[in-house]
Motif scaffolding. Structure first.
Motif, mmCIF file in Angstrom:
data_model
loop_
_atom_site.group_PDB
_atom_site.id
_atom_site.type_symbol
_atom_site.label_atom_id
_atom_site.label_comp_id
_atom_site.label_asym_id
_atom_site.label_seq_id
_atom_site.Cartn_x
_atom_site.Cartn_y
_atom_site.Cartn_z
ATOM 1 N N SER C 34 59.553 59.436 33.616
ATOM 2 C CA SER C 34 59.337 58.381 32.624
ATOM 3 C C SER C 34 58.015 57.679 32.901
ATOM 4 O O SER C 34 57.264 57.351 31.972
ATOM 5 N N ASP C 35 57.715 57.487 34.170
ATOM 6 C CA ASP C 35 56.430 56.900 34.554
ATOM 7 C C ASP C 35 55.300 57.790 34.071
ATOM 8 O O ASP C 35 54.328 57.331 33.464
ATOM 9 N N ALA C 36 55.446 59.088 34.330
ATOM 10 C CA ALA C 36 54.387 60.027 33.943
ATOM 11 C C ALA C 36 54.186 60.025 32.432
ATOM 12 O O ALA C 36 53.060 59.892 31.945
ATOM 13 N N ILE C 37 55.263 60.164 31.687
ATOM 14 C CA ILE C 37 55.141 60.259 30.233
ATOM 15 C C ILE C 37 54.530 58.995 29.665
ATOM 16 O O ILE C 37 53.658 59.033 28.797
ATOM 17 N N SER C 38 54.962 57.841 30.175
ATOM 18 C CA SER C 38 54.493 56.605 29.558
ATOM 19 C C SER C 38 52.990 56.423 29.734
ATOM 20 O O SER C 38 52.355 55.776 28.919
ATOM 21 N N HIS C 39 52.435 56.984 30.764
ATOM 22 C CA HIS C 39 50.983 56.901 30.906
ATOM 23 C C HIS C 39 50.286 58.030 30.175
ATOM 24 O O HIS C 39 49.209 57.854 29.615
ATOM 25 N N ALA C 40 50.917 59.211 30.192
ATOM 26 C CA ALA C 40 50.220 60.390 29.676
ATOM 27 C C ALA C 40 50.142 60.419 28.160
ATOM 28 O O ALA C 40 49.430 61.251 27.605
ATOM 29 N N VAL C 41 50.866 59.547 27.486
ATOM 30 C CA VAL C 41 50.823 59.592 26.025
ATOM 31 C C VAL C 41 49.547 58.965 25.477
ATOM 32 O O VAL C 41 49.257 59.075 24.283
ATOM 33 N N LEU C 42 48.787 58.331 26.349
ATOM 34 C CA LEU C 42 47.589 57.649 25.859
ATOM 35 C C LEU C 42 46.663 58.532 25.025
ATOM 36 O O LEU C 42 46.265 58.133 23.933
ATOM 37 N N PRO C 43 46.313 59.724 25.498
ATOM 38 C CA PRO C 43 45.414 60.546 24.669
ATOM 39 C C PRO C 43 45.984 60.841 23.287
ATOM 40 O O PRO C 43 45.243 60.918 22.303
ATOM 41 N N GLY C 44 47.304 60.996 23.217
ATOM 42 C CA GLY C 44 47.902 61.231 21.904
ATOM 43 C C GLY C 44 47.678 60.053 20.975
ATOM 44 O O GLY C 44 47.296 60.213 19.811
ATOM 45 N N ILE C 45 47.883 58.869 21.521
ATOM 46 C CA ILE C 45 47.697 57.669 20.705
ATOM 47 C C ILE C 45 46.241 57.536 20.273
ATOM 48 O O ILE C 45 45.936 57.264 19.106
ATOM 49 N N VAL C 46 45.349 57.749 21.231
ATOM 50 C CA VAL C 46 43.930 57.586 20.903
ATOM 51 C C VAL C 46 43.505 58.597 19.852
ATOM 52 O O VAL C 46 42.800 58.275 18.898
ATOM 53 N N LEU C 47 43.955 59.832 20.024
ATOM 54 C CA LEU C 47 43.611 60.870 19.051
ATOM 55 C C LEU C 47 44.105 60.476 17.666
ATOM 56 O O LEU C 47 43.379 60.570 16.672
ATOM 57 N N GLY C 48 45.348 60.024 17.639
ATOM 58 C CA GLY C 48 45.904 59.590 16.363
ATOM 59 C C GLY C 48 45.098 58.457 15.759
ATOM 60 O O GLY C 48 44.818 58.439 14.564
ATOM 61 N N PHE C 49 44.688 57.538 16.604
ATOM 62 C CA PHE C 49 43.893 56.429 16.112
ATOM 63 C C PHE C 49 42.551 56.908 15.562
ATOM 64 O O PHE C 49 42.090 56.461 14.514
ATOM 65 N N LEU C 50 41.929 57.830 16.291
ATOM 66 C CA LEU C 50 40.627 58.319 15.845
ATOM 67 C C LEU C 50 40.729 59.058 14.515
ATOM 68 O O LEU C 50 39.808 59.043 13.711
ATOM 69 N N LEU C 51 41.867 59.692 14.311
ATOM 70 C CA LEU C 51 42.025 60.455 13.068
ATOM 71 C C LEU C 51 42.393 59.557 11.889
ATOM 72 O O LEU C 51 42.030 59.829 10.764
ATOM 73 N N LEU C 212 63.258 49.509 32.103
ATOM 74 C CA LEU C 212 64.526 49.565 31.388
ATOM 75 C C LEU C 212 65.185 50.931 31.475
ATOM 76 O O LEU C 212 66.376 51.054 31.243
ATOM 77 N N MET C 213 64.406 51.946 31.793
ATOM 78 C CA MET C 213 65.023 53.263 31.908
ATOM 79 C C MET C 213 65.594 53.500 33.288
ATOM 80 O O MET C 213 66.505 54.316 33.449
ATOM 81 N N ILE C 214 65.040 52.825 34.281
ATOM 82 C CA ILE C 214 65.453 53.150 35.644
ATOM 83 C C ILE C 214 66.363 52.088 36.258
ATOM 84 O O ILE C 214 67.389 52.422 36.861
#
Lengths: 247, 360, 406
Positions: C34-51, C212-214
């Motif tokens: 959960s720690d990993a995913i919550s940080h790693a989603v950043l590029p997805g968000i940024v890409l979405g924002f750029l598009l 909240l997940m852990i």
């Protein structure tokens, strides 16, 4: 004689090292078969390969004449106790019920029928009073019984057990053996990875001697000989091959 | 070279060296994510240090970070010793809860200290460009001290890392040594925080060790190699980020480290995947005889059935360096083996007529 | 609805939505994903924002979710090479992805306020301002609908696949043997985790999602021994972190998300202390009882041993007993009192005597000792150490024991 399991050319490798090599063997229906061999001989891997948990690099396995299909549920599996997390929040009945999940399939919930099957299985292994006990509070012998109950609840035709008598006390061993003999009396096939050579002749009808290769297999009277035992346990040679001449 | 660049490069190199080498203390115990936890857990310490002292001097903040990081790890340790909860959950909880406390304190600081706290969250995300000569001095001193300690206690450290039970049996004060290792690790993390920030810290700790591990099995070599990889990536990353505007240093260093680790996975001798490919090529020359021998043995074991055998059976025995399939095809061309598609290979019969018969 | 109520409702729904997949993560030893995913989603968000040039377009969620699944996939790929352990794989993948995200922001989105702060920390206080409008009707805060929907989806998932998830978590090998596809279930769970994280952190930020997940499931583990109770307590613990968290934030005027995470920790500590059986206090009491029992046994044995020796009068005198037994005066008094309370000893005319019950118990203990032990049973206060709990991993091929942090 009909064969419960037929294995041809089975080779399993783990990180490029052979764990099982060129296994050809067959296990008869309706008998109690022991798989014996030294540590690291690949005994557990053989069971797992039959069940499809481990992928072989070569070979063919047939269960009751056909390749193994999980959804047919004809094969029940009792793994080594140590492979499970006993701190898991579940009761004895919960685990026994898991044996009925196969007949339910996806999404359906266990109902009265399934509960009855699980209860009957628990009774057969002598755990009825402990049905609501959390599995974290079970002794080794009780753990083994509940795993056997789970397999019984599956109502399968073939039962594969991985070292079920390892680390249990004598009364439990006797109780487990009783259940297994009962299974055999019902014409079920029982295959056990067994760790105790001294009881092989007493408990089993058929034996497979394994040390990465199949050293010998057959009825106890024919295959379970001192010579074969020596070849199985005497040193960890994979294959006796003369040295390649030109290198 | 511009002065700031020199400072940043030195700082990044020092960071890489120290974190990379000391990171092996955690990575080799499969606890690499301790770095992530300590980085996040450092936040409340940082804010409190600021609130209490009123100063934003890195040394002060780092001290606070070290204290709260260590407290978090001690909490984790106690949870592990007294409950059923496993390492990952205890670590994750400590990470998130401590960070949450830090966030609360941060918002408190926003009210009381006003604009002065604005620089605090830079600590969170790292800003290598703010490194000063004084910071370098601190890093260097800390680095030298920690290295000295590790080297002085080398044998004990190795034992505690890899065989704690044996160490205990020898009478070593294992608990105290473990505490020391924890403190060293926390220190390494804390001095790197201002360069790469909280999130990226774990990569700086883990990647060098993970990469070094691919090249050697001996801890001494892994330790030094990890330090070297860290140093290299740090300096190079800092330099690269100076080449164009708006290229933050931390992420570049981390991407370099990731690349290095992935490369090591493929290229390292013995364990590297590419290396094995090269060994296969070399072995091809000598292995024809071995393949034939194994095939002969397979057939000997099945005297009553003239059955073909899968190449994989031969491959497994001879190991991955031998290109069994290629050799079999070669042997087929020479007429020494026969192939039955879908079934396998067998030795060619001496009698050419028999060969034709068995094909039908 | 007042803004305060709206915020609390969103908080509670978020806690509930996170607790369910979190409970399975904790149980399967995968909390740090959960720690990993919550940080790693950043590029997805940024890409979405750029598009899309908007921070609220659903494409962001989609790409973030994809980034989350990519993270899981990459981690497992690295693990499968056999050259990296799980922690190393996680610690390599998410910082790399996060770095890509930060670089993208720095190069292409610098002028817009897409602050990594906001992404990491979120802010519940803004929830009432982001409203869902439809045909002129104000349907309430958007977050309410998102988190409510998410909560419902997770409940549906767990409800539908309850037995499958339970089975796959307990014994994936067996699950495969009887035809349930543990790999499928694993990715189902991971998708739920990724979607929950992505949806939740717009409101509460990455760190609170992890908390909240852990933390609530960890708290639940201290109390529950069965799945239904474990899941229920996880959700309950989540709710009990959310509401007091809001209270704390309102009282002290601080970050709501941070307060909720703090309260989750506080709740854990409280339960840790007072849990029956597993709590620290219960353990302490058990240990003390063991110590007293053991000392009592020693006293009784000593008395039995000297019961019929005429010359051993002072062996039974309360004043001289400490000497013979090597105990302090206070310790002796405590043991004597316990012994009297349990009806095992009698103190008359300055001497300590065994009662019938005491004698029986002493003889019982004596029988349990082997001859060798009988010779060496010199009385002394031996503290009983709590036994370390056995730990075995779920996945068959590694059986590590991690009892210490380093």
């Amino acid at each position: 004689m009909k064969w419960a399991i037929e294995i041809e050319d089975l080779t399993v490798a783990y990180q490029q090292k052979p764990v099982l090599w060129d296994i050809d063997t067959a296990i008869p229906v309706g008998q109690m078969t022991a798989i014996v061999g030294p540590n690291g001989a690949g005994k557990s891997t053989l069971l797992k390969a039959v069940l499809g948990i481990v992928r072989p690099v070569a070979g063919r396995i047939r269960v009751l004449g056909k390749p193994f299909q999980p959804h047919e549920r004809r094969v029940a599996y009792v793994p080594q106790r140590a492979e499970l997390d006993w701190e898991f929040p579940a009761t004895v009945l919960d685990v026994a019920l898991m044996g009925t999940y196969g007949r339910l399939g996806w999404l359906r919930r266990p109902g009265r029928t399934e509960r009855a099957i699980a209860q009957a299985a628990l009774e057969r292994v002598g755990l009825t009073e402990l049905a609501n006990r959390p599995i974290g509070q079970l002794s080794g012998g009780q753990q083994q019984r509940v795993l056997l109950a789970r397999a019984l609840a599956q109502e399968a035709d073939i039962y594969l057990l991985d070292e079920p008598f390892q680390g249990v006390d004598a009364p439990t061993e006797a109780a487990l053996l009783d259940v297994l003999r009962w299974l055999k009396a019902q014409d079920k096939t029982v295959v056990i990875v067994h760790h105790d050579l001294s009881t092989v002749a007493e408990y089993f009808d058929w034996v497979v001697l394994l040390n990465v290769q199949c050293i010998a297999c057959g009825p106890i009277s024919e295959a379970f000989t001192p010579e074969n035992l020596r070849r199985t346990y005497g040193g960890r040679t994979v294959v006796a091959v003369e040295e390649p001449k030109a290198l | 070279m511009d002065f700031t660049l020199r400072v940043v490069m030195t700082g990044a190199a020092l960071l890489g060296l120290i974190s990379g080498a000391l990171g092996t203390l955690a990575v080799l115990r499969r606890q690499g994510l301790i770095g992530d936890a300590v980085s996040h857990a450092a936040l409340p310490g940082i804010v409190l240090a600021f609130l209490i002292s009123g100063s934003k001097a890195p040394v002060v903040l780092q001290l606070g970070a070290a204290v709260s990081g260590t407290l978090a790890l001690l909490w984790v340790q106690t949870i592990l010793r007294t409950t059923r909860i496993r390492f990952d959950a205890a670590l994750g909880m400590a990470l998130a809860v401590f960070f949450g406390i830090g966030v609360v304190l941060l918002s408190l600081a926003q009210h009381t200290a006003g604009a002065a706290q604005a620089g605090l969250d830079r600590f969170l995300f790292g800003q290598a460009a703010t490194l000063l000569r004084a910071d370098l001095m601190v890093m260097a001193i800390v680095g030298v001290t920690t290295f000295f300690l590790v080297v002085a206690l080398w044998k004990e450290v190795k034992l505690v890392l890899f065989d704690a039970d044996y160490a205990r049996a020898l009478g070593l004060p294992v608990r105290r040594l473990e505490m020391l290792l924890i403190v060293l690790l926390v220190v390494a993390i804390v001095i790197g925080l201002q360069t790469v920030g909280v999130v990226l810290m774990s990569a700086v700790l883990i990647a060098p060790g993970a990469a070094a591990r691919q090249w050697s099995k001996r801890y001494g070599q892994v330790f030094l190699l990890a330090g070297f990889f860290g140093l290299l990536s740090g300096a190079t990353g800092a330099w690269l980020s100076s080449l164009a505007p708006r290229l933050p240093t931390g992420p570049i260093i981390v991407l370099l480290l990731s690349f290095l680790a992935t490369l090591s996975l493929f290229v390292a001798p013995e364990r590297g995947l590419l290396w094995q490919y090269r060994k296969r090529k070399k072995a091809a020359r000598n292995a024809q005889q071995a393949v034939l021998t194994v095939l002969r043995e397979l057939e000997r074991r099945h005297p009553h059935e003239a059955r073909p055998h899968p190449a994989a059976s031969i491959q497994t025995l001879l190991g991955p360096e031998v290109p069994v399939n290629a050799i079999l095809r070669q042997l087929e061309r020479h007429g020494q083996v026969q192939h039955e598609p879908g079934r396998g290979w067998r030795l060619a019969d001496r009698n050419p007529e028999a060969t034709h018969e068995s094909r039908s | 609805m007042s803004p305060a109520l709206e915020i609390q409702l969103v908080a509670v729904l978020t806690a509930m939505a996170c607790a369910l997949p979190g409970a399975f993560l904790v149980m399967r030893r995968m909390s740090l994903i959960s720690d990993a995913i919550s940080h790693a989603v950043l590029p997805g968000i940024v890409l979405g924002f750029l598009l899309t040039h908007s921070l609220h377009h659903p494409l962001l969620l989609l790409l973030a979710g994809a980034a989350g699944l990519l993270t899981v996939y990459l981690i497992e790929l690295l693990e499968k090479t056999g050259r990296l352990r799980e922690d190393a794989a996680i610690g390599l993948v998410f910082p790399a992805l996060f770095s890509i995200g930060v670089l993208l922001i720095a190069r292409f989105a610098d002028q817009v306020h897409l602050d990594t702060d906001a992404v990491l920390l979120g802010e519940l206080a803004f929830v009432p301002f982001d409203r869902l409008q439809w045909q002129g009707y104000d349907l309430g805060p958007q977050a309410l609908w998102t988190m409510g929907g998410l909560c419902f989806l997770n409940l549906l998932l767990v409800g539908l696949f309850y037995k499958e998830l339970k089975l796959a978590a307990f014994d994936p090998a067996y699950a495969a043997v009887i035809g349930f596809r543990p790999v499928l279930l694993h990715y189902l769970l991971m998708s739920a985790v990724a979607v929950t994280i992505v949806a939740a952190f717009h409101a509460v930020g990455a760190i609170l999602v992890i908390a909240l997940m852990i933390a609530p499931p960890a708290t639940a583990l201290l109390l529950a021994r069965r799945m239904p109770t474990y899941l229920l307590y996880s959700v309950l613990a989540g709710v009990l972190s959310a509401v007091p968290g809001y209270g704390m934030a309102w009282l002290l005027d601080v970050s709501i998300a941070g307060s909720m995470a703090t309260m989750a920790g506080v709740l854990f500590v409280v339960v840790w202390l007072i849990a029956p059986e597993d709590g620290l206090w219960a353990r302490w009491r058990r240990r003390k009882k063991q110590q007293i029992d053991f000392a009592l046994d020693l006293l009784l044995l000593h008395l039995l041993h000297h019961e019929h020796q005429v010359t051993a009068l002072d062996e039974r005198h309360p004043d001289t007993l400490p000497q013979h037994l090597n105990w302090t005066e206070t310790a002796l008094q405590r043991i004597l009192k316990a012994g009297e309370q349990q009806g095992l000893v009698r103190i008359t005319s300055g001497e300590v005597h065994l009662t019938q019950a005491g004698r029986e118990r002493a003889q019982n203990r004596l029988e349990m000792l082997t001859p060798a032990q009988r010779l060496t049973s010199r009385p002394s206060m031996i503290p009983a150490e709590p036994l370390p709990l056995p730990q075995t991993r779920l996945r068959p091929h590694s059986r590590d024991q991690e009892k210490s942090v380093l």
